[in-house]
Write a protein that holds these residues in place. Sequence first.
Motif, mmCIF file in Angstrom:
data_model
loop_
_atom_site.group_PDB
_atom_site.id
_atom_site.type_symbol
_atom_site.label_atom_id
_atom_site.label_comp_id
_atom_site.label_asym_id
_atom_site.label_seq_id
_atom_site.Cartn_x
_atom_site.Cartn_y
_atom_site.Cartn_z
ATOM 1 N N ALA A 44 0.817 -1.210 0.000
ATOM 2 C CA ALA A 44 0.000 0.000 0.000
ATOM 3 C C ALA A 44 0.853 1.264 0.000
ATOM 4 C CB ALA A 44 -0.936 -0.007 1.200
ATOM 5 N N SER A 45 2.070 1.179 0.517
ATOM 6 C CA SER A 45 2.928 2.362 0.539
ATOM 7 C C SER A 45 3.195 2.890 -0.865
ATOM 8 C CB SER A 45 4.256 2.057 1.249
ATOM 9 O OG SER A 45 4.888 0.925 0.681
ATOM 10 N N LEU A 46 3.284 2.000 -1.861
ATOM 11 C CA LEU A 46 3.521 2.453 -3.238
ATOM 12 C C LEU A 46 2.341 3.271 -3.750
ATOM 13 C CD1 LEU A 46 5.142 -0.733 -4.832
ATOM 14 C CD2 LEU A 46 6.271 1.295 -3.890
ATOM 15 N N ALA A 47 1.135 2.842 -3.428
ATOM 16 C CA ALA A 47 -0.050 3.595 -3.836
ATOM 17 C C ALA A 47 -0.124 4.922 -3.095
ATOM 18 C CB ALA A 47 -1.310 2.770 -3.587
ATOM 19 N N CYS A 48 0.351 4.958 -1.855
ATOM 20 C CA CYS A 48 0.381 6.213 -1.100
ATOM 21 C C CYS A 48 1.294 7.236 -1.776
ATOM 22 C CB CYS A 48 0.863 5.969 0.330
ATOM 23 S SG CYS A 48 -0.255 5.021 1.378
ATOM 24 N N TYR A 49 2.390 6.770 -2.342
ATOM 25 C CA TYR A 49 3.334 7.666 -3.011
ATOM 26 C C TYR A 49 2.845 8.125 -4.384
ATOM 27 C CZ TYR A 49 7.296 6.910 0.203
ATOM 28 O OH TYR A 49 8.128 6.891 1.291
ATOM 29 N N SER A 50 2.062 7.309 -5.068
ATOM 30 C CA SER A 50 1.719 7.556 -6.466
ATOM 31 C C SER A 50 0.825 8.781 -6.643
ATOM 32 C CB SER A 50 1.013 6.334 -7.047
ATOM 33 O OG SER A 50 0.570 6.596 -8.363
ATOM 34 N N ARG A 51 1.159 9.623 -7.615
ATOM 35 C CA ARG A 51 0.303 10.752 -7.937
ATOM 36 C C ARG A 51 -0.921 10.320 -8.727
ATOM 37 N NH1 ARG A 51 1.188 15.460 -6.363
ATOM 38 N NH2 ARG A 51 -0.541 16.136 -7.689
ATOM 39 N N GLU A 52 -0.960 9.072 -9.149
ATOM 40 C CA GLU A 52 -2.126 8.573 -9.886
ATOM 41 C C GLU A 52 -3.192 8.003 -8.960
ATOM 42 O OE1 GLU A 52 -1.294 6.222 -13.416
ATOM 43 O OE2 GLU A 52 0.808 6.831 -13.262
ATOM 44 N N THR A 53 -2.898 7.889 -7.678
ATOM 45 C CA THR A 53 -3.920 7.455 -6.724
ATOM 46 C C THR A 53 -4.850 8.628 -6.449
ATOM 47 O OG1 THR A 53 -2.425 5.864 -5.684
ATOM 48 C CG2 THR A 53 -4.313 6.589 -4.389
ATOM 49 N N SER A 54 -6.143 8.392 -6.581
ATOM 50 C CA SER A 54 -7.111 9.470 -6.387
ATOM 51 C C SER A 54 -8.125 9.085 -5.316
ATOM 52 C CB SER A 54 -7.834 9.800 -7.692
ATOM 53 O OG SER A 54 -8.600 8.684 -8.126
ATOM 54 N N ILE A 55 -8.803 10.088 -4.806
ATOM 55 C CA ILE A 55 -9.788 9.874 -3.752
ATOM 56 C C ILE A 55 -10.986 10.793 -3.992
ATOM 57 C CG2 ILE A 55 -8.608 11.548 -2.262
ATOM 58 C CD1 ILE A 55 -9.533 9.861 0.152
ATOM 59 N N ALA A 56 -12.167 10.255 -3.790
ATOM 60 C CA ALA A 56 -13.408 11.036 -3.866
ATOM 61 C C ALA A 56 -14.052 10.996 -2.483
ATOM 62 C CB ALA A 56 -14.347 10.453 -4.916
ATOM 63 N N HIS A 140 4.810 7.798 6.284
ATOM 64 C CA HIS A 140 5.819 8.699 5.701
ATOM 65 C C HIS A 140 5.353 9.145 4.308
ATOM 66 C CE1 HIS A 140 9.650 10.380 4.488
ATOM 67 N NE2 HIS A 140 9.750 9.508 3.505
ATOM 68 N N ALA A 141 4.849 8.211 3.512
ATOM 69 C CA ALA A 141 4.368 8.545 2.165
ATOM 70 C C ALA A 141 3.189 9.504 2.224
ATOM 71 C CB ALA A 141 3.980 7.271 1.421
ATOM 72 N N LEU A 142 2.346 9.362 3.237
ATOM 73 C CA LEU A 142 1.206 10.270 3.414
ATOM 74 C C LEU A 142 1.626 11.593 4.051
ATOM 75 C CD1 LEU A 142 -1.450 7.683 4.669
ATOM 76 C CD2 LEU A 142 -1.254 8.674 2.381
ATOM 77 N N GLU A 143 2.897 11.694 4.430
ATOM 78 C CA GLU A 143 3.521 12.904 4.993
ATOM 79 C C GLU A 143 2.961 13.280 6.365
ATOM 80 O OE1 GLU A 143 5.294 15.342 1.384
ATOM 81 O OE2 GLU A 143 3.101 15.269 1.224
ATOM 82 N N LEU A 144 2.778 12.228 7.196
ATOM 83 C CA LEU A 144 2.362 12.435 8.580
ATOM 84 C C LEU A 144 3.523 12.264 9.556
ATOM 85 C CD1 LEU A 144 -1.032 10.557 8.368
ATOM 86 C CD2 LEU A 144 -0.732 13.016 8.745
ATOM 87 N N LEU A 145 4.658 11.799 9.057
ATOM 88 C CA LEU A 145 5.865 11.691 9.873
ATOM 89 C C LEU A 145 7.084 11.772 8.968
ATOM 90 C CD1 LEU A 145 7.012 8.560 9.376
ATOM 91 C CD2 LEU A 145 5.239 8.001 11.015
ATOM 92 N N TYR A 146 8.244 12.004 9.595
ATOM 93 C CA TYR A 146 9.522 12.010 8.888
ATOM 94 C C TYR A 146 10.206 10.668 9.149
ATOM 95 C CZ TYR A 146 8.814 17.081 8.820
ATOM 96 O OH TYR A 146 8.294 18.338 8.646
#
Length: 237
Positions: A44-56, A140-146
């Motif tokens: 799932a971390s790869l999908a978190c990083y991807s700019r092609e993952t979208s959310i509605a 980290h990918a969602l940018e909630l921690l370093y």
Amino acid sequence: MALTTALRDLPPHLRLLAWPALNRRGALTGVTVSTPSGLAAGPASLACYSRETSIAIRPRYEGADPESLLTAPEHTDLLAEPLRLVGTLALWDSVVRVSGVYAGDIYLASERSVARLLHIAHAGEPPTSVDLGELLEQLHALELLYRFPVAQKFRAAHGQERQCRINGWGQLLFRLLSGTHTDPFGLVAARGRLSQHLRDHRSSYLRGVRAASAAKDHGSTRLWDDIHAEQPIPVLV
């Protein structure tokens, strides 16, 4: 009307709304997540990083703030693992400052340190069913921690450890949790345990923090060992 956007264009704390779907746990009420087909079977971390993952996101009622979805009682179970981890990291940051051990930003020295933190804060309860390294990478990918390789001055060479700490967006998420009238993740009790832990081991943490603060650009494995010799939860600064 649902708002559809690239996941990475949302404020970081709202990106967590996609976490259940990305981890194949189901979806939150009013939330639809789409990932690139090539990443569907991967971590799932790869999908978190991807700019092609979208959310509605479709608010439960007209004008509702999407933040309300994060703390909705019906979503507690689906979001329990990431919210509990973020909340515990934020608590650690807080009690370290209050105790006077360190006034700046303190890092957990490795995944082992995070596991120890969770064990102590939650009285040995299993922290997560997701691999801890993968969960930290997702946050980290969602940018909630370093999260990044341990500084060279501490290890003198690259190692497998990744130091990490909560960031401001993770802190915002923690404040949202703290603003509710319930405590489904046991954070009140966790604060008490961590505060007592730091009272019991304050001198050990102070010695390690001072050693880390004095570290020069070229470290050694011995320095790494010296810093953490007495710390039940190894930390860095």
